[in-house]
Motif scaffolding. Structure first.
Motif, PDB file in Angstrom:
ATOM      1  N   ASP A 332      35.402   0.275   7.226  1.00  0.00           N
ATOM      2  CA  ASP A 332      36.061  -0.474   8.302  1.00  0.00           C
ATOM      3  C   ASP A 332      36.381   0.432   9.479  1.00  0.00           C
ATOM      4  OD1 ASP A 332      35.940  -2.714   6.721  1.00  0.00           O
ATOM      5  OD2 ASP A 332      37.999  -2.550   5.989  1.00  0.00           O
ATOM      6  N   GLU A 333      36.776   1.662   9.177  1.00  0.00           N
ATOM      7  CA  GLU A 333      37.118   2.592  10.251  1.00  0.00           C
ATOM      8  C   GLU A 333      35.875   3.029  11.026  1.00  0.00           C
ATOM      9  OE1 GLU A 333      39.241   5.688   8.283  1.00  0.00           O
ATOM     10  OE2 GLU A 333      41.168   4.631   8.347  1.00  0.00           O
ATOM     11  N   ILE A 334      34.724   3.113  10.349  1.00  0.00           N
ATOM     12  CA  ILE A 334      33.480   3.444  11.052  1.00  0.00           C
ATOM     13  C   ILE A 334      33.151   2.369  12.078  1.00  0.00           C
ATOM     14  CG2 ILE A 334      30.975   3.617  10.764  1.00  0.00           C
ATOM     15  CD1 ILE A 334      31.482   5.076   8.136  1.00  0.00           C
ATOM     16  N   VAL A 335      33.295   1.111  11.666  1.00  0.00           N
ATOM     17  CA  VAL A 335      33.024   0.008  12.595  1.00  0.00           C
ATOM     18  C   VAL A 335      33.967   0.073  13.787  1.00  0.00           C
ATOM     19  CG1 VAL A 335      32.996  -2.498  12.846  1.00  0.00           C
ATOM     20  CG2 VAL A 335      32.127  -1.451  10.748  1.00  0.00           C
ATOM     21  N   ARG A 336      35.251   0.304  13.519  1.00  0.00           N
ATOM     22  CA  ARG A 336      36.213   0.415  14.623  1.00  0.00           C
ATOM     23  C   ARG A 336      35.933   1.654  15.467  1.00  0.00           C
ATOM     24  NH1 ARG A 336      39.946  -1.567  10.677  1.00  0.00           N
ATOM     25  NH2 ARG A 336      40.523   0.563  10.116  1.00  0.00           N
ATOM     26  N   GLY A 337      35.495   2.736  14.797  1.00  0.00           N
ATOM     27  CA  GLY A 337      35.183   3.958  15.541  1.00  0.00           C
ATOM     28  C   GLY A 337      34.047   3.762  16.534  1.00  0.00           C
ATOM     29  N   LEU A 338      33.040   3.003  16.140  1.00  0.00           N
ATOM     30  CA  LEU A 338      31.955   2.693  17.070  1.00  0.00           C
ATOM     31  C   LEU A 338      32.455   1.835  18.224  1.00  0.00           C
ATOM     32  CD1 LEU A 338      29.097   2.001  14.508  1.00  0.00           C
ATOM     33  CD2 LEU A 338      29.091   3.780  16.260  1.00  0.00           C
ATOM     34  N   GLU A 339      33.337   0.895  17.914  1.00  0.00           N
ATOM     35  CA  GLU A 339      33.881   0.042  18.973  1.00  0.00           C
ATOM     36  C   GLU A 339      34.741   0.837  19.939  1.00  0.00           C
ATOM     37  OE1 GLU A 339      35.964  -2.836  16.695  1.00  0.00           O
ATOM     38  OE2 GLU A 339      34.172  -4.021  16.184  1.00  0.00           O
ATOM     39  N   ARG A 340      35.430   1.869  19.432  1.00  0.00           N
ATOM     40  CA  ARG A 340      36.346   2.657  20.259  1.00  0.00           C
ATOM     41  C   ARG A 340      35.707   3.933  20.796  1.00  0.00           C
ATOM     42  NH1 ARG A 340      41.470   2.268  16.020  1.00  0.00           N
ATOM     43  NH2 ARG A 340      41.791  -0.003  16.184  1.00  0.00           N
ATOM     44  N   ASP A 341      34.398   4.100  20.560  1.00  0.00           N
ATOM     45  CA  ASP A 341      33.657   5.250  21.090  1.00  0.00           C
ATOM     46  C   ASP A 341      34.224   6.573  20.575  1.00  0.00           C
ATOM     47  OD1 ASP A 341      31.540   6.256  22.554  1.00  0.00           O
ATOM     48  OD2 ASP A 341      32.737   6.584  24.355  1.00  0.00           O
ATOM     49  N   GLU A 342      34.442   6.660  19.252  1.00  0.00           N
ATOM     50  CA  GLU A 342      35.037   7.851  18.647  1.00  0.00           C
ATOM     51  C   GLU A 342      34.001   8.867  18.175  1.00  0.00           C
ATOM     52  OE1 GLU A 342      38.951   5.419  16.887  1.00  0.00           O
ATOM     53  OE2 GLU A 342      37.446   6.252  15.526  1.00  0.00           O
ATOM     54  N   PHE A 343      32.707   8.514  18.174  1.00  0.00           N
ATOM     55  CA  PHE A 343      31.671   9.443  17.707  1.00  0.00           C
ATOM     56  C   PHE A 343      31.138  10.253  18.877  1.00  0.00           C
ATOM     57  CE2 PHE A 343      31.887   6.197  14.463  1.00  0.00           C
ATOM     58  CZ  PHE A 343      31.790   6.932  13.284  1.00  0.00           C
ATOM     59  N   ILE A 344      31.122  11.578  18.692  1.00  0.00           N
ATOM     60  CA  ILE A 344      30.748  12.485  19.775  1.00  0.00           C
ATOM     61  C   ILE A 344      29.760  13.523  19.258  1.00  0.00           C
ATOM     62  CG2 ILE A 344      32.935  12.161  21.009  1.00  0.00           C
ATOM     63  CD1 ILE A 344      33.877  14.812  19.759  1.00  0.00           C
ATOM     64  N   PRO A 345      28.969  14.128  20.160  1.00  0.00           N
ATOM     65  CA  PRO A 345      28.064  15.203  19.727  1.00  0.00           C
ATOM     66  C   PRO A 345      28.706  16.577  19.832  1.00  0.00           C
ATOM     67  CG  PRO A 345      27.544  14.566  21.973  1.00  0.00           C
ATOM     68  CD  PRO A 345      28.707  13.706  21.542  1.00  0.00           C
ATOM     69  N   PHE A 346      28.462  17.397  18.823  1.00  0.00           N
ATOM     70  CA  PHE A 346      28.713  18.825  18.904  1.00  0.00           C
ATOM     71  C   PHE A 346      27.348  19.492  19.034  1.00  0.00           C
ATOM     72  CE2 PHE A 346      33.098  20.372  17.480  1.00  0.00           C
ATOM     73  CZ  PHE A 346      33.730  19.282  18.053  1.00  0.00           C
ATOM     74  N   PHE A 347      27.337  20.710  19.546  1.00  0.00           N
ATOM     75  CA  PHE A 347      26.065  21.387  19.798  1.00  0.00           C
ATOM     76  C   PHE A 347      26.056  22.752  19.108  1.00  0.00           C
ATOM     77  CE2 PHE A 347      26.644  18.430  23.243  1.00  0.00           C
ATOM     78  CZ  PHE A 347      25.397  17.883  23.430  1.00  0.00           C
ATOM     79  N   GLN A 348      24.902  23.056  18.466  1.00  0.00           N
ATOM     80  CA  GLN A 348      24.699  24.382  17.878  1.00  0.00           C
ATOM     81  C   GLN A 348      23.404  24.958  18.430  1.00  0.00           C
ATOM     82  OE1 GLN A 348      24.349  24.614  13.561  1.00  0.00           O
ATOM     83  NE2 GLN A 348      25.370  26.610  13.547  1.00  0.00           N
ATOM     84  N   THR A 349      23.451  26.235  18.757  1.00  0.00           N
ATOM     85  CA  THR A 349      22.299  26.869  19.391  1.00  0.00           C
ATOM     86  C   THR A 349      21.234  27.258  18.373  1.00  0.00           C
ATOM     87  OG1 THR A 349      23.468  28.991  19.259  1.00  0.00           O
ATOM     88  CG2 THR A 349      23.601  27.780  21.344  1.00  0.00           C
ATOM     89  N   GLN A 350      19.988  27.278  18.822  1.00  0.00           N
ATOM     90  CA  GLN A 350      18.846  27.767  18.045  1.00  0.00           C
ATOM     91  C   GLN A 350      18.287  28.980  18.783  1.00  0.00           C
ATOM     92  OE1 GLN A 350      16.336  24.282  17.889  1.00  0.00           O
ATOM     93  NE2 GLN A 350      17.425  23.423  16.128  1.00  0.00           N
TER      94      GLN A 350
END
Length: 582
Positions: A332-350
């Motif tokens: 349920d929290e994943i669905v709400r997280g998508l609605e609230r724009d809670e998923f973000i990218p982190f970056f790791q160098t190669q």
């Protein structure tokens, strides 16, 4: 009913004996039939005729003693009598008898009206008309109603059966369990069974083979289960067995027999088909008296049974209930997280293994949870996949990562490549092409990393078309976590990816395990021979980095260089260079 007629005779000053004697004789005969077999159609018809005749005799005796003054009442009581008689047998009898009576009276009214509606007097023929033909009406009504009832019972039986296996269907299983739970002293065990690799059988051998497997499974369950077990197919490749008052050693024996049978190869049309069984078990001994709750608990246990692999059984426990509650909360929290724009990218160098310079970035999904803080994908990707939300998370991370790279390029900071993890199911997502087309243009080359569980040997024509379409738009195709699954070699020869990412589980033991070094060398040399680049992830020490450089890896990634950073912090590391060589 006899007491009612006797009371009526007394109120009208008629001798009780003249009414009660014949009624008692007929009533005793009817009661004898009732005690013999009360549910038989013959008994119902006997009682119907007896009651109707008794009523009509009493009413006509009363009318006779009063010179026919009560003929209207006789007709009235006749219809009341008919209604009471047929209501006893079945409510449908009311309808059928009413129709028969109306037709009967209608025909007599047109042909011999004096038999139905006497003008000045009456005749005992009226009694024979109503007592005899009335009884026939009621008997026909009850018979027709009984036939209809049996037909409906047959339809009810068919409605509760699975057409393919002749077992109970989902509806029949619920009815059987609901009825069994009415006995408060009964202990019921619900076993939900799911065929593993059944879809593979349908895909490779055809649906006819799949149907044969289902029928044979039904046959074996019927053979192995206790005699009092209720067995059904709830749909697809799922079966249910309900055991009543079974001891746990009996359940264990039954489960072991079923699992042992499922391990045997199944011959179909000259070829061997193999599948497994996973079993979830729930018991009403845990004070559960709801069919829906028992099935829900068995499904939870089944989910756990399938986790280690096929041919496993799991008994439901309170621990599983708590885990299921937590998973539901996260879902349920994943669905709400998508609605609230809670998923973000982190970056790791190669990094380049020779110079140590940054040659690319990988965008990694993170969940900025409002109460639990930053959460890595290992805590939510599995559940997101179950609820079909992983594609939505992929799309969000892809769009945000590309937007950040474009902003950095506009500020004069460049990276040659941006790699983004994408679920292999996205190849069949009609929205993937639109997502790619809506991305802003950037100088960095986009690479989509598919996990190798994509099962390249089962790529459809549409999957291949989509891969070709992506390559046509200058998007690199890479395989993530290479070396941990079964599709590795097939992926290299059929898909010919631009790069493979060697899983950290292969990289970690390289320094201490010479055999692992040979495996890494073989993978890198094979990839190089096919013109496929290699990126080693999970590089944590200088020794690992130096070894991988000597083995010929194309790129290195790991905590030895830096950890994943949020967008605002990764800028400090883009020009970063670290010496790899000794």
């Amino acid at each position: 009913m006899t007491l009612s007629v006797i009371t009526l005779a007394a109120l009208l000053d008629v001798s009780v004996l003249s009414v009660s004697v014949p009624m008692l004789a007929i009533g005793l005969w009817a009661i004898l039939q009732w005690r013999t077999n009360r549910h038989a159609l013959k008994t119902r018809i006997t009682l119907t005729v007896a009651i109707n005749t008794t009523w009509m005799m009493a009413l006509y005796v009363i009318a006779d003693l009063h010179q026919g003054q009560y003929m209207l009442e006789v007709h009235m009581f006749y219809f009341i009598n008919s209604g009471l008689v047929v209501a006893y047998a079945c409510w449908r009898s009311v309808v059928t008898t009413l129709v028969i009576a109306l037709v009967h009276h209608g025909l007599l009214s047109f042909t011999v009206p004096s038999l139905v509606w006497p003008a000045e007097t009456y005749s005992w023929i009226h009694f024979w008309n109503h007592a005899g033909l009335g009884s026939l009406n009621c008997a026909l009504g009850v018979t027709i109603a009984a036939v209809i009832s049996r037909h409906l019972e047959h339809m009810e039986h068919q409605a509760s059966r699975d057409e393919l296996t002749s077992l109970l269907n989902r509806r029949g299983i619920h009815v059987a369990l609901r009825q069994a739970l009415l006995d408060e002293n009964a202990v019921l065990h619900v076993l939900v069974m799911d065929l593993d690799e059944f879809k593979s059988i349908n895909d490779t051998a055809g649906h006819a083979a799949g149907d044969t497997v289902l029928r044979q499974t039904a046959k074996e369950l019927s053979r192995l289960a206790p005699q009092n077990a209720a067995i059904g197919r709830s749909g697809g490749d799922e079966f249910v067995v309900i055991l009543r008052d079974a001891q746990w050693h009996e359940i264990d024996s039954f489960v072991d027999s079923v699992l042992e049978w499922s391990r045997l190869p199944f011959l179909y049309d000259g070829r061997e088909l193999r599948f497994g069984l996973s079993i979830g078990i729930a018991s009403s001994a845990l004070r559960v008296r709801s069919p829906d709750q028992l099935f829900a608990e068995a499904d939870m246990a089944l989910y756990r049974a399938k986790k280690p692999g096929s041919n496993k059984a799991q008994v439901f426990s309170e621990e599983l209930r708590e885990q299921a509650r937590q998973r539901k909360t996260i879902a349920d929290e994943i669905v709400r997280g998508l609605e609230r724009d809670e998923f973000i990218p982190f970056f790791q160098t190669q990094h380049d293994p020779l110079q140590g310079t940054v040659i690319g970035l990988e965008a990694l999904a993170r969940w900025n949870h409002p109460t639990r803080g930053l959460i890595g994908p290992e805590c939510f990707i599995e559940i997101a996949t179950e609820i079909s939300k992983v594609a939505d998370i992929d799309a969000v991370i892809l769009q945000k990562a590309v937007q950040h790279v474009v902003e950095w390029e506009n500020a004069g900071i460049h990276a040659s490549k941006l790699a983004v993890n994408v679920s292999c199911s996205r190849l069949r997502d009609p929205k993937l092409a639109d997502t790619i087309l809506q991305l802003p243009e950037m100088r960095a080359q986009l690479a989509l990393e598919f996990v190798e569980t994509i099962l390249i040997d089962k790529l459809t024509d549409h999957d291949q078309w989509m891969i070709d379409w992506l390559r046509g738009r200058n998007i690199r195709i890479e395989i993530d976590d290479f070396g941990t699954g079964r599709a590795s070699l097939v992926a290299l020869t059929r898909l010919r990816p631009d790069a493979i990412k060697i899983d950290r589980e292969l990289v970690a033991p390289t320094i201490k395990d010479p055999d692992q070094q040979l495996v890494l060398r073989a993978i890198i040399e094979m990839a190089n021979g096919l013109g496929v680049e290699t990126t080693a992830e999970g590089v944590e020490t200088h020794e690992q980095a130096n070894l991988l450089r000597k083995l010929g890896a194309s790129a290195l990634q790991g905590y030895f260089f830096n950890r994943p950073f949020p967008p605002e912090e990764i800028l400090e590391h883009l020009p970063y260079t670290r010496d790899v060589a000794c």
